[in-house]
Design an enzyme around this catalytic site. Structure first.
Site, PDB file in Angstrom:
ATOM      1  N   CYS A  71       0.770  -1.249   0.000  1.00  0.00           N
ATOM      2  CA  CYS A  71       0.000   0.000   0.000  1.00  0.00           C
ATOM      3  C   CYS A  71       0.799   1.295   0.000  1.00  0.00           C
ATOM      4  O   CYS A  71       0.709   2.095  -0.933  1.00  0.00           O
ATOM      5  CB  CYS A  71      -0.944   0.008   1.194  1.00  0.00           C
ATOM      6  SG  CYS A  71      -2.126  -1.345   1.220  1.00  0.00           S
ATOM      7  N   ARG A  75       1.433   3.831  -3.296  1.00  0.00           N
ATOM      8  CA  ARG A  75       0.793   5.147  -3.393  1.00  0.00           C
ATOM      9  C   ARG A  75       1.816   6.268  -3.504  1.00  0.00           C
ATOM     10  O   ARG A  75       1.586   7.272  -4.182  1.00  0.00           O
ATOM     11  CB  ARG A  75      -0.126   5.349  -2.186  1.00  0.00           C
ATOM     12  CG  ARG A  75      -1.321   4.433  -2.227  1.00  0.00           C
ATOM     13  CD  ARG A  75      -1.941   4.169  -0.856  1.00  0.00           C
ATOM     14  NE  ARG A  75      -2.797   2.993  -0.965  1.00  0.00           N
ATOM     15  CZ  ARG A  75      -4.092   3.042  -1.249  1.00  0.00           C
ATOM     16  NH1 ARG A  75      -4.702   4.219  -1.380  1.00  0.00           N
ATOM     17  NH2 ARG A  75      -4.793   1.939  -1.384  1.00  0.00           N
ATOM     18  N   HIS A 126      -2.723   6.886   3.566  1.00  0.00           N
ATOM     19  CA  HIS A 126      -1.681   5.892   3.857  1.00  0.00           C
ATOM     20  C   HIS A 126      -0.257   6.345   3.551  1.00  0.00           C
ATOM     21  O   HIS A 126       0.606   5.524   3.210  1.00  0.00           O
ATOM     22  CB  HIS A 126      -1.972   4.573   3.146  1.00  0.00           C
ATOM     23  CG  HIS A 126      -1.580   3.390   3.989  1.00  0.00           C
ATOM     24  ND1 HIS A 126      -1.909   2.098   3.674  1.00  0.00           N
ATOM     25  CD2 HIS A 126      -0.884   3.310   5.152  1.00  0.00           C
ATOM     26  CE1 HIS A 126      -1.440   1.264   4.582  1.00  0.00           C
ATOM     27  NE2 HIS A 126      -0.806   1.989   5.499  1.00  0.00           N
ATOM     28  N   ASN A 279      -2.152  -2.471  -5.808  1.00  0.00           N
ATOM     29  CA  ASN A 279      -1.363  -3.710  -5.913  1.00  0.00           C
ATOM     30  C   ASN A 279      -2.320  -4.870  -6.131  1.00  0.00           C
ATOM     31  O   ASN A 279      -3.543  -4.674  -6.190  1.00  0.00           O
ATOM     32  CB  ASN A 279      -0.502  -3.951  -4.665  1.00  0.00           C
ATOM     33  CG  ASN A 279      -1.236  -3.763  -3.352  1.00  0.00           C
ATOM     34  OD1 ASN A 279      -0.940  -2.849  -2.579  1.00  0.00           O
ATOM     35  ND2 ASN A 279      -2.220  -4.606  -3.084  1.00  0.00           N
TER      36      ASN A 279
END
Length: 479
Positions: A71, A75, A126, A279
């Site tokens: 994650c 990003r 995130h 992903n």
């Protein structure tokens, strides 16, 4: 493509709309959606008509890679145009993280805002859970969503608080829903999770409506289809394909709401809509995970199933629809491409993305990218792709195959671990990566090792204890 259409497309790509506006841009980023999950990529038996319609109106790419198979790293690559290793990012951070995306890095949002765009983010961030690392400090005018993954809360897989308070998951703080920089709600039940897609979609639609008279950039990063899966009553039990199918149909509805809002505001002809995933699927969750379309492994690995994901670009009236592109494209390439199309300034610091505007215009022979470096763990170069060839390096890897087990109905299985040997794969004929041909093509192995050494020198490699000369420091999170 005829010469007349080609000239028209070039003119359209390089010009503003009829009202003088630069194109709006919407990036819809799914969480853990596998290459084979949308129906237009072979998914089902649930239905995804809105995603399919987006693909039919635009270009569907079949060789697009997330920046990494996890994650936070993924990003960071999408928003900065850099390999995560270049900017000191790895893994999936939570409230204990001591690093975050450095505010000195320029994101797509910052470039857009500096260029006069309204910028908004809805969904999962995130990249840093508190000021000065939240979206408002990275170029977004507004933010509504979660600071990290929706499973980063103190609840068991049955929705109850962890009874064993010594367990690390029991130590998670309340999961906040943030508006701007302020927590406005706590996500504490599966019912709260069920409302996420709907509430986030409502906010995304509101952003479009409020900014319809100016150029805007919307980054809509869904928390789904990451576990724990949540779906509203409107879609629960309706797909006939279990909870995962229900969630797929609700996020597809969300895409449809975005497209409907654009059309109602007469913005659809001058809005670039990009649909992709961070992903591959988290396969350990079994029937609550998606599928890779036959690619090897999934999230958390450097195999194709971990990084190759759906990627659709639609811009009605500007790019020809119904096309499929097999060219190599990565998440890092979004930034320079959007900079070109939207007439923005490039970042001051070095990036790794390449401009693939010509692939959108219809130049079939254009091939702006030929290489991709598969990094994972903290900074380990697991593989190199050049053209159709992928060279995998010896390393330890997580696996969903034996001795791993798969989970069922919210509960995860158990990970496995394997020692990977060096291998060469021809991805054009072996996308499942099960036929090692290094003995047949030693010259290709030598060439890819030279390519890998170049990446090691620039970005480092934990497997060979190489420190990259082009690596920058991540942001430091203070207590």
């Amino acid at each position: 493509m005829t010469a007349i259409f080609f000239l028209f497309t070039l003119f359209a790509i390089g010009s503003f709309g009829q009202d003088g506006k630069r194109p709006n841009v919407i990036v819809i980023l799914m969480d853990d959606m596998g290459y084979g999950d949308p129906a237009c990529y072979g998914g089902g038996p649930y239905r995804t008509p809105n995603i399919d319609r987006l693909a039919a109106a635009g270009i569907r790419f079949t060789n697009y890679y997330a920046a990494q198979a996890v994650c936070t790293a993924s990003r960071s690559g999408l928003l900065t145009g850099c390999y995560p290793t270049r900017i000191g990012i790895s893994g999936a951070i939570d409230h204990n993280a001591k690093f975050a995306l450095n505010p000195d890095e320029q994101t797509i949002a910052e470039l857009m805002r500096d260029g006069g765009y309204a910028t908004g983010m809805v969904g999962k961030w995130h990249l840093g859970h508190k000021v000065p690392f939240l979206p408002l400090q990275h170029g977004f005018d507004e933010f509504y969503g979660l600071p990290y993954s929706n499973d980063m809360w103190a609840y068991d897989y049955n929705g109850e608080r962890w009874k064993d308070t010594s367990f690390w998951r029991a130590k998670y703080p309340p999961l906040p829903l943030i508006d701007g920089n302020t927590t406005t709600k706590i996500i504490s039940t599966f019912d709260d999770q069920d409302q996420l897609t709907g509430s986030l979609t409502k906010r995304a639609v509101d952003f479009i409506n409020r900014n319809r008279k100016r150029s805007f950039f919307l980054y809509f990063a869904h928390p789904m289809v990451h576990v724990p899966l949540g779906v509203s009553g409107r879609f629960k039990g309706k797909s006939g394909a279990g909870l995962f199918g229900d969630v797929m149909e609700e996020v597809d509805w969300s895409v449809g709401e975005v497209m409907r809002t654009l059309k109602e505001n007469k913005l659809d002809q001058n809005t670039i809509v990009i649909f992709t995933s961070d992903n591959g699927p988290w396969l350990t969750f079994g029937n609550h995970a998606g599928n890779t379309g036959g690619l090897r492994e999934g999230k958390g690995t450097a195999w194709e199933g971990g990084l190759k994901v759906p990627f659709i670009v639609s811009w009605p009236g500007r790019i020809r629809g119904g096309l499929v592109r097999s060219n190599l494209v990565t998440a890092m390439d979004l930034l320079p491409t959007l900079v070109n199309i939207c007439h923005l300034s490039m970042p001051v610091k070095k990036i790794d993305g390449v401009d693939f505007t010509e692939l959108l215009t219809g130049k079939g022979k254009s091939n702006p990218r030929d290489e991709f470096a598969y990094y994972y763990d903290r900074n380990s170069l697991k593989a190199i792709r050049k053209g159709k060839w992928k060279l995998v390096f010896p390393a330890n890897s997580q696996t969903y195959g034996p001795p791993a087990t798969l989970g069922k109905d919210r509960y995860p299985g158990r990970y496995g671990s394997i020692e990977v040997k060096q291998a060469l794969y021809d991805l054009s004929t072996d996308p499942g990566e099960d036929r090692d041909v290094q003995d047949l093509y030693p010259e290709v192995v030598r060439e890819l090792i030279q390519v890998a050494n170049r990446y090691r020198s620039e970005l480092g490699d934990g497997l060979t204890n190489t420190v990259g000369q082009g690596v920058r420091q991540a942001g430091v999170v203070k207590e």
